[in-house]
Enzyme design. Sequence first.
Site, short mmCIF file in Angstrom:
data_model
loop_
_atom_site.label_atom_id
_atom_site.label_comp_id
_atom_site.label_asym_id
_atom_site.label_seq_id
_atom_site.Cartn_x
_atom_site.Cartn_y
_atom_site.Cartn_z
N ASP A 1 0.83 -1.21 0.00
CA ASP A 1 0.00 0.00 0.00
C ASP A 1 0.87 1.27 0.00
O ASP A 1 2.08 1.21 0.29
CB ASP A 1 -0.91 -0.04 1.25
CG ASP A 1 -2.20 0.75 1.09
OD1 ASP A 1 -2.29 1.54 0.13
OD2 ASP A 1 -3.10 0.57 1.93
N ASP B 1 -10.76 2.15 -3.41
CA ASP B 1 -11.40 1.82 -2.13
C ASP B 1 -12.92 1.88 -2.26
O ASP B 1 -13.64 1.44 -1.36
CB ASP B 1 -10.96 2.82 -1.05
CG ASP B 1 -9.60 2.44 -0.47
OD1 ASP B 1 -9.17 1.29 -0.67
OD2 ASP B 1 -8.98 3.30 0.17
C1 DGJ Z 1 -5.89 1.94 1.78
C2 DGJ Z 1 -6.24 0.73 0.98
O1 DGJ Z 1 -6.76 1.12 -0.26
C3 DGJ Z 1 -7.23 -0.12 1.75
O2 DGJ Z 1 -7.62 -1.22 0.98
C4 DGJ Z 1 -6.60 -0.55 3.04
O3 DGJ Z 1 -5.53 -1.41 2.79
C5 DGJ Z 1 -6.14 0.66 3.83
N1 DGJ Z 1 -5.32 1.53 3.05
C6 DGJ Z 1 -5.39 0.24 5.07
O4 DGJ Z 1 -4.84 1.28 5.73
#
Ligand code: DGJ
Length: 727
Positions: free
Chosen positions: A477, A547
């Site tokens: 990430d 997301d």
């Molecule tokens: C952002 C990501 O897009 C999510 O799927 C998740 O992993 C969060 N970060 C976790 O902090």
Amino acid sequence: MSIVFEESTRTFYLEGSGMTYAFFVNKAGFLEHLYWGAPIPREPLFHIRVAGSGYATASRPGRDVIDDPYWSYQLCPPELCFFGLGDYREPTVQVVNPAGDRLCELLYTGHEILPAKPPIPGMPSLSGGETLVVHTADAVTGFAADLYYTVYEDCPALARRILYRNGGGEAISLRRAFSFALPLPGREYDTLCLPGAWGRERRAVRRPLGPGVLAVDSKRTSSSSSMNPFLGILSRGAGEETGEAWGFSLVYSSSFVLKAESTFDGITLITGGVQDFDFSWRLAPGEEFAAPEAVLVYSGEGLGGMSRGYHDAFRQHLIDPRRAWEPRPLVINNWEATYFNFDSDRLLAIADAAAGTGIDTFVLDDGWFGKRNDDTSGLGDWVVNGEKLKGGLGPLIDQIHQKGMKFGLWFEPEMVNEDSDLYRAHPDYAIAAPDRSPCYSRHQFILDLTRKEVRDCIVEAVNRILAAYPIDYVKWDYNRTVTESWSPALPTDRQGEFAHRYALGLYDLCQRIVKANPTVFFEGCAGGGARFDPAMLYYFPQIWTSDDTDGEERTHIQYGTSLVYPLSSMSCHVSVCPNHQTGRITPFATRGAVAALGAFGYELDSTRLTEEERKQIREQTALYRRDQQLILAGDLYRIDDPGRGNFFSEAVVAKDKSRALLVTYRRLNPCNGNPHRLRMRGLDPARRYRIEEMNLTLSGAVLMGVGLVPRYERTDFSALRLHFEAE
Ligand code: DGJ
């Protein structure tokens, strides 16, 4: 496929799948563009050249094969442009010479044709393909540029890049070092770009190109969700399957710019590469600067042809070949189920409830390390949080493996929280400008990847975890962007190198973590899909798309993403309703059907499912496994654009046209609405196809010409999956 140099006309013909590209070396040694489009025979193309009208502000007499006394760079379709000798268009390169002047005149000095494309050291790029390298140099300063062109026999892509070299005796400074220049004839084009934001990534925008310069860019030291490193140029009438489209995509993950300039001299000039705003690069004598690769795709079959060209190019030549065609893990991720609030028992319960449904990989997201109970602390401390994971990571992984599932783990390697042991030990590792407190974003700072000791520290910490435990999958990430582009490792006059050096540092990190752990499957992510670019695809075979997992919103995000990126590269998960991002309620089946047009998985609490939902998961995973070859290797045909009406429909057709999957979605259910006549695309007109779900067999000609009428459920947000099998 071939690259040919015809001595008599000094013309290069680059013949790849579905395209010809031609340019020549004019009398002065300038590389003059002739053509890029559908395949043509190798004939002289000089009839398209006309003498200048005499108005040019700065002429270079005697430099033209047609002996035009008014010949000027400004009027010439270029393979690369330079400023200061009468050309006022967007230059490809700008250099500050030792004397302080900014002139260069890059003229042909020779060329080579290589059977295979050399890699770019330290940078991701496409593999394979016959390659032309044209050498150019400035006779006064010795500054040189090598132009690379690669063509392919299996996809209509042209890979281009430029390698700049200081061939003089003193240091010079690059102020701009783009990857390519490409002139298209005329000015009547539309542009296509993929702007966005968190949760609204890659929303396709098409608009006419007017006079002046259109720029799509990022200044964020990442490719970003605000704009994808892609620009499309479309003939005015081009549609989904008709008309011409030219795509320009950068294999690059830092600040970039792509420009389209409509000139009154009758040319549309496309150029771009590393963002030149806030950029400079010092080149000592003999040093080189490698501009990142640009992947250009020509399509005579509209946007659909362009997308299929990119999908083939990226699957065949960019994504790790060990992964590109491999069935993907079918994931359940705990993020939306628990956020930071979990312990081993809770995770095992989620894995337990998922086991046996066809889900085969459990991914433990953010919060397993350091003192990480919310997003204010812990980043940088890649040590297991023993309070949450009683007994550590080992027993948890063992128990997940015993359930017959693989285990995945989340990292955010580039980041650090102020409240972390790493920051307390090495506050200088975080990016910050001198004497200023740095900007916070999600309470975190970015580590200075331009510094080797910082990268070594990250590699050691992440690889230690990967070596200690049998981890099958990693989600990488990246949740904020750079604000203070400054590093103590760079001298004052070289701070303009920061953004590109960050990219080089990131690639080094990926090389040493991703490529050094070949048994681990890596998924990219960036606070949703904020770094969904070809450079990241080189390391991560799939990337978290957004997301925003709402079924309706996903149709727009996946539609835009599919313009450039293959379906198999888009991680798409089914989540719960009301949706955590939008509050919307859509049917479980619809979320499953939309997510099935990608790398499929779940992002929910499997312990709280109804029996009906559990049944649907079993059906969805079985269907996905049945369809996965289409998603991995098929041709995408978009049919209904969700931005233009009530429907979203995409078909994926096997290369041999023996099978197809159609997903069609109706947003709102109008009372007494008209039937939706959907005309299939991509089938073989001469073959007959049985549509399993409709118990109907018809020819491809009828299915594509007359179409069919999908029977949606009598509700909003309804989707269907239809399977076509050739007899
Ligand atoms: C952002 C990501 O897009 C999510 O799927 C998740 O992993 C969060 N970060 C976790 O902090």
